[in-house]
Design an enzyme around this catalytic site. Structure first.
Site, PDB file in Angstrom:
ATOM      1  N   ALA A 142      44.336  36.374  39.036  1.00 23.95           N
ATOM      2  CA  ALA A 142      44.983  37.690  37.231  1.00 23.95           C
ATOM      3  C   ALA A 142      43.875  38.774  38.075  1.00 23.95           C
ATOM      4  CB  ALA A 142      44.854  37.096  36.455  1.00 23.95           C
ATOM      5  N   VAL A 143      42.836  39.487  37.801  1.00 25.98           N
ATOM      6  CA  VAL A 143      41.797  40.875  36.951  1.00 25.98           C
ATOM      7  C   VAL A 143      42.916  40.635  38.955  1.00 25.98           C
ATOM      8  CG1 VAL A 143      39.854  41.587  36.956  1.00 25.98           C
ATOM      9  CG2 VAL A 143      40.662  39.535  36.209  1.00 25.98           C
ATOM     10  N   THR A 144      41.974  40.566  39.746  1.00 24.44           N
ATOM     11  CA  THR A 144      42.195  41.200  41.317  1.00 24.44           C
ATOM     12  C   THR A 144      44.236  41.412  41.343  1.00 24.44           C
ATOM     13  OG1 THR A 144      41.108  39.383  42.496  1.00 24.44           O
ATOM     14  CG2 THR A 144      42.726  40.410  43.877  1.00 24.44           C
ATOM     15  N   ASP A 150      38.028  44.734  41.795  1.00 21.13           N
ATOM     16  CA  ASP A 150      37.488  44.621  42.260  1.00 21.13           C
ATOM     17  C   ASP A 150      35.599  43.946  42.178  1.00 21.13           C
ATOM     18  OD1 ASP A 150      39.346  45.309  44.840  1.00 21.13           O
ATOM     19  OD2 ASP A 150      38.313  46.723  45.160  1.00 21.13           O
ATOM     20  N   GLY A 174      34.808  39.863  40.516  1.00 20.96           N
ATOM     21  CA  GLY A 174      33.470  38.790  40.595  1.00 20.96           C
ATOM     22  C   GLY A 174      32.648  38.894  39.817  1.00 20.96           C
ATOM     23  N   ASP A 208      43.355  43.696  48.573  1.00 19.20           N
ATOM     24  CA  ASP A 208      43.106  45.773  49.051  1.00 19.20           C
ATOM     25  C   ASP A 208      43.650  46.079  50.082  1.00 19.20           C
ATOM     26  OD1 ASP A 208      40.617  44.737  47.164  1.00 19.20           O
ATOM     27  OD2 ASP A 208      39.587  44.186  49.239  1.00 19.20           O
TER      28      ASP A 208
END
Length: 207
Positions: A36-38, A72, A76, A98
């Protein structure tokens, strides 16, 4: 020529990880995962680039995109704090998005130049977009064939830094910096494609 594509990020990653850890912990506590963050980071980049750049808000666009690019690293951190680590699907999603983010950044700049009638720089920026995509494709295709292509002058971090720094300073009134940055990126990305093709060719000859 071997090239450490993560050299710059290796210097920044420890400090950025410490800064982002509290935010990552808060996201994990709310049940938000790394994928979700990506996706949020990519969506923010796409909206910022395609909305602000064509309207001429270069400095604000570059600043916002820089914030979203940090996702990005944040994905992680979230994966580590969530105890799940990275997954194959997460790695695929991250790499794919990306490419979407990169395309949006350069597409926004192309629209900026087109709106101002600068067809030459629109073409140069299009060359940046195409060559940058080929850089990524060459590596992915080589790895799919069991080879390597971790060589070259301009990997994604370097391309983003040059593009965003040039765009920001152009937005605050520094003359010629954006055209110079685009010409530099077009040349460096093209050289990188050639370097990777030659590197893969040499591996096939040695096999």
């Amino acid at each position: 020529m071997a090239y450490d594509r993560t050299a710059m990020l290796k210097l920044l990653r420890p400090a950025m990880t410490r800064i982002l850890t509290p935010l990552g912990r808060a996201l994990v506590g709310r049940g938000i995962g790394p994928n979700a963050v990506t996706a949020i980071g990519t969506l923010g980049t796409v909206i910022s680039a395609l909305l602000l750049f064509p309207l001429g808000h270069l400095a604000w666009g570059a600043l916002l995109i820089t914030v979203f690019v940090l996702f990005d690293l944040l994905d992680g951190v979230v994966a580590r704090l969530g105890g799940k680590g990275g997954t194959t699907w997460g790695a695929f999603l991250d790499s794919t998005l990306d490419r979407v983010a990169d395309a949006a950044i350069f597409a926004g700049l192309i629209l900026y130049f087109v709106a101002r009638g600068d067809t030459l720089m629109a073409g140069v920026t299009l060359a940046c977009l195409v060559a940058g995509s080929l850089v990524s494709y060459a590596k992915a295709r080589a790895e799919g064939l069991g080879l390597t292509a971790d060589v070259g002058l301009a990997e994604r971090p370097e391309r983003l830094v040059v593009a965003l720094v040039a765009t920001f300073f152009s937005g605050v009134g520094v003359p010629y910096v954006l055209p110079l940055g685009m010409w530099l990126l077009a040349a460096a990305s093209t050289i990188t494609v050639v370097q990777r093709v030659v590197h893969v060719y040499r591996q096939t000859r040695e096999a």
